[in-house]
Design a protein around this motif. Structure first.
Motif, PDB file in Angstrom:
ATOM      1  N   GLN A 106      31.053  23.437  60.632  1.00 21.42           N
ATOM      2  CA  GLN A 106      30.823  23.012  59.248  1.00 21.42           C
ATOM      3  C   GLN A 106      31.358  24.027  58.242  1.00 21.42           C
ATOM      4  O   GLN A 106      30.895  24.092  57.107  1.00 21.42           O
ATOM      5  CB  GLN A 106      29.321  22.805  59.013  1.00 21.42           C
ATOM      6  N   ARG A 107      32.354  24.777  58.641  1.00 22.76           N
ATOM      7  CA  ARG A 107      32.882  25.823  57.769  1.00 22.76           C
ATOM      8  C   ARG A 107      33.449  25.272  56.468  1.00 22.76           C
ATOM      9  O   ARG A 107      33.476  25.960  55.450  1.00 22.76           O
ATOM     10  CB  ARG A 107      33.972  26.604  58.506  1.00 22.76           C
ATOM     11  N   THR A 108      33.895  24.036  56.490  1.00 25.10           N
ATOM     12  CA  THR A 108      34.508  23.451  55.292  1.00 25.10           C
ATOM     13  C   THR A 108      33.546  22.552  54.532  1.00 25.10           C
ATOM     14  O   THR A 108      33.941  21.923  53.553  1.00 25.10           O
ATOM     15  CB  THR A 108      35.755  22.633  55.682  1.00 25.10           C
ATOM     16  N   GLU A 109      32.300  22.489  54.967  1.00 23.51           N
ATOM     17  CA  GLU A 109      31.335  21.569  54.362  1.00 23.51           C
ATOM     18  C   GLU A 109      30.611  22.204  53.186  1.00 23.51           C
ATOM     19  O   GLU A 109      30.189  23.366  53.248  1.00 23.51           O
ATOM     20  CB  GLU A 109      30.304  21.117  55.406  1.00 23.51           C
ATOM     21  N   ALA A 110      30.444  21.423  52.118  1.00 27.15           N
ATOM     22  CA  ALA A 110      29.668  21.891  50.966  1.00 27.15           C
ATOM     23  C   ALA A 110      28.179  21.742  51.219  1.00 27.15           C
ATOM     24  O   ALA A 110      27.365  22.538  50.744  1.00 27.15           O
ATOM     25  CB  ALA A 110      30.078  21.120  49.716  1.00 27.15           C
ATOM     26  N   SER A 111      27.807  20.707  51.959  1.00 27.31           N
ATOM     27  CA  SER A 111      26.403  20.455  52.289  1.00 27.31           C
ATOM     28  C   SER A 111      26.268  20.349  53.799  1.00 27.31           C
ATOM     29  O   SER A 111      26.928  19.524  54.436  1.00 27.31           O
ATOM     30  CB  SER A 111      25.933  19.146  51.627  1.00 27.31           C
ATOM     31  N   LEU A 112      25.416  21.183  54.386  1.00 26.81           N
ATOM     32  CA  LEU A 112      25.303  21.251  55.833  1.00 26.81           C
ATOM     33  C   LEU A 112      24.366  20.188  56.383  1.00 26.81           C
ATOM     34  O   LEU A 112      23.383  19.804  55.752  1.00 26.81           O
ATOM     35  CB  LEU A 112      24.806  22.638  56.255  1.00 26.81           C
ATOM     36  N   GLN A 113      24.714  19.723  57.575  1.00 26.50           N
ATOM     37  CA  GLN A 113      23.889  18.763  58.316  1.00 26.50           C
ATOM     38  C   GLN A 113      23.667  19.326  59.720  1.00 26.50           C
ATOM     39  O   GLN A 113      24.129  18.769  60.716  1.00 26.50           O
ATOM     40  CB  GLN A 113      24.602  17.399  58.388  1.00 26.50           C
TER      41      GLN A 113
END
Length: 350
Positions: free
Chosen positions: A231-238
């Motif tokens: 998730q390195r490129t994610e603004a909001s983590l899941q």
């Protein structure tokens, strides 16, 4: 890459005593230095005739490599390189065994990484297989002999990694001879990255088919770090959804039928969860390093297992998130990547 620097400032600002060593940046110089430091068992004939023959093989390897990369960069048709590869095939046939000299030597060590990369990239960009028989049967036997050596297999990368790591360093490939079929096979967009996994079309060694259990173990041992990495490129983590995705993948690697594995709605129920999971799966799938992270066969099983989850979630497993190059091929090039000078020099033919 340069060997240990024994003089000058280090990364932490400290200094080593001067006059205690030297810096070697050329692969040929490095392996000769290692041979001098560790001469037993010998990997070269130190007689005058043996030294001359070794130098001839070095020069042949450099010429073959130079023509390969110049062809990849579009400086001349791949047919010119093919003619030069005939010379290597003749030289190999002149020896009793499969190697460049009578026995495995520094000449083979020098040639191996360059010809391995050339083979991958020429297949991808030009549709040319340097292991094609009967034209290059001796070259194929050389590869086979090298792949039977555990020390070589332990450092051998896979074609997918090689073709996507080199362009930002050496220059963008010039496509030729309509290689779309080969590009699809290497990128797995021809449905070859699906379960049950079929034998590799171009890569055949002791580890090319097996490895599902090892891949599962790697994911389990590293699952916490993988969740963040994916998730390195994610603004909001899941995190919970991505963790559930990796559990699905592990079950598939252990032999469970991907079509019957559950997809809990609390983890995969919303569009946001599914989109994040899909990006995470593609991110890890296309960045598995061979052999850095795992052997070839394990990586192939892992990529296929990710694709089974993507298909179950309704995504097209052929989709890639990697940035495209000017030739529309994929690349891992991070912003600000620079060309590698030694490859540029290698491609400049005399």
């Amino acid at each position: 890459m340069p060997v240990v620097v024994l003089e000058g400032p280090l990364a932490d600002g400290t200094l080593l005593p001067q006059g205690q060593g030297k810096v070697l940046t050329e692969s040929k110089d490095i392996i000769l230095e290692l041979e001098a430091e560790f001469p037993d068992p010998p990997l070269m004939d130190r007689s005058p005739a043996g030294t001359v023959r070794m130098e001839e093989m070095y020069n042949l390897a450099a010429k073959i490599t130079g023509y390969a990369f110049s062809s990849l960069l579009g400086q001349f048709p791949v047919s010119v390189f093919a003619d030069k590869l005939d010379e290597l095939n003749v030289a190999l046939k002149a020896c009793e065994g499969p190697y460049l000299l009578e026995q495995f030597s520094l000449a083979d060590i020098h040639l191996a990484p360059f010809l391995e990369r050339a083979r991958a990239c020429l297949l991808f960009a030009k549709g040319l297989n340097v292991r094609e028989k009967p034209r290059w049967d001796a070259v194929d036997k050389w590869f086979e002999a090298m792949e039977n050596r555990p020390c070589y297999r332990g450092t051998q990368s896979d074609i997918f990694n090689l073709v996507h790591f080199l362009p930002p360093q050496a220059g963008w490939f010039s496509l030729e001879n309509n290689p779309e079929e080969f590009i699809a096979a290497i990128d797995g967009t021809d449905s070859s990255w699906r379960l049950p996994l079929q034998p590799s079309r171009f890569e055949h060694n002791l580890f090319s088919e097996s490895g599902a259990l090892e891949a599962a173990m790697k994911v389990v041992v590293n699952h916490k770090r993988l969740t963040g990495f994916a998730q390195r490129t994610e603004a909001s983590l899941q995190d919970a959804s991505v963790d559930a995705a990796f559990r699905f993948v592990v079950c598939a690697l252990l032999g469970d039928d991907p079509a019957s594995l559950p997809l809990p709605s609390r983890r995969f129920g919303t569009d946001g969860q599914q989109q994040t999971v899909a990006r995470a799966c593609r991110y890890v799938r296309d960045r598995v390093g061979v052999p850095r992270d795992m052997p070839l066969g394990a990586a192939r099983h892992l990529r296929a297992s990710f694709n089974e989850l993507l298909e179950r979630l309704g995504f097209d497993s052929r989709e890639k998130d990697l940035r495209t190059s000017p030739s529309k091929g994929l690349t891992y090039a991070p912003p600000g990547s620079k060309h590698v000078a030694d490859l540029r020099q290698l491609a400049a033919l005399a």
